[in-house]
Design an enzyme around this catalytic site. Structure first.
Site, PDB file in Angstrom:
ATOM      1  CB  SER A 139       5.040 -11.336   1.192  1.00  0.00           C
ATOM      2  OG  SER A 139       4.953 -12.447   2.084  1.00  0.00           O
ATOM      3  CE1 TYR A 158       9.996 -10.888  -0.048  1.00  0.00           C
ATOM      4  CE2 TYR A 158       8.521 -12.188   1.631  1.00  0.00           C
ATOM      5  CZ  TYR A 158       8.643 -11.442   0.322  1.00  0.00           C
ATOM      6  OH  TYR A 158       7.985 -11.774  -0.498  1.00  0.00           O
ATOM      7  CE  LYS A 162       7.889  -8.548  -1.025  1.00  0.00           C
ATOM      8  NZ  LYS A 162       7.899  -8.145  -2.569  1.00  0.00           N
TER       9      LYS A 162
END
Length: 250
Positions: A139, A158, A162
């Site tokens: 992402s 997150y 990532k």
């Protein structure tokens, strides 16, 4: 003809990946291994529409035993032809602010350790395959350079995981380069995968189409790179996200 294995295929991006793969002619995509922790009705429907070609395989990416059993199942089907493409898509995101983050270990296990174990386990089959591609779904919010843009996105675990997945991608790309592998990570964009993302930039179909185009067309020249999908008309979007098909900054 290429064989694909996709993790997290029961919903969202993963389900759209296997759906679009199944829509390709068998001369291009021979076998799709759709893996998930549990099988739902949409996956069963796809399996029924493509018997013998769309294979449901249980995998929990945090459970080594389930991954090892999956390797045996996949090997029994592909044999000496091996597996051509592994797409590590399974992932989780928890919303909140850094001061309240309590899910980092669990998120790391799914988003980073899971893909690592998948690569380790399936590498012998991937070595036998003709395409030798490993694709990690990342992402743009995992870009350290772009954090001033994404500062107000409340998903710290997150973002952290990532960024770690991106580094792991580079390490595997370096490790496997001499064997002819192509290992890269790609951001599919901000997609309307569910009601919570109903206001996102792109439909899940558009994002997945961009990802699969890169998987099909990319060669060793993208080994170790962090790629952005290309969506015509979004190259210079004035908002948070632009989809220009170029490399994203680390």
């Amino acid at each position: 003809m290429a064989s694909y294995l996709v993790t997290g295929s029961s919903r969202g991006i993963g389900h759209e990946l296997v759906r679009q793969l199944a829509a390709q002619p068998a001369s291009e995509v021979s076998t799709i291994f759709a893996t998930s922790r549990s099988v739902n009705a949409p996956l069963q429907e796809l399996a029924g529409q493509h018997p013998g070609r769309f294979i449901l395989v249980p995998i929990d990416v945090t459970d080594r035993d389930s991954i090892n059993k999956a390797v045996e199942r996949v090997e029994s089907i592909v044999g000496d032809k091996g597996l051509d493409v592994l797409i590590n898509n399974a992932g989780v995101v928890e919303w909140g602010w850094l001061k309240d983050m309590s899910d980092l270990n669990d998120t790391f296990n799914v988003n980073v350790t899971g893909p690592h174990i998948m690569v380790q386990a399936f590498l012998p089959l991937l070595r036998k395959g003709s395409m030798k591609k490993i694709v990690n779904i990342s992402s743009s919010v995992g870009s350290i350079a772009k954090q001033p843009v994404y500062r107000q996105v409340p998903a710290p675990s997150y973002k952290i995981t990532k960024a770690a997945l991106n580094m792991m991608t580079v390490l595997y790309a370096q490790e496997l380069a001499d064997e002819g592998f192509t290992v890269f990570c790609v951001s599919p964009g901000w997609l309307r995968t569910n009601d919570a993302n109903a206001h996102a930039d792109l439909s899940v179909g558009t994002g997945v189409e961009g990802v699969l185009g890169m998987v099909r067309n990319a060669g060793v020249e993208v080994n170790g790179k962090f790629l952005n999908i290309h969506v015509p008309g979004w190259e210079n979007n004035p908002g948070f996200n632009q989809y220009d098909g170029k490399e994203l900054p680390w």
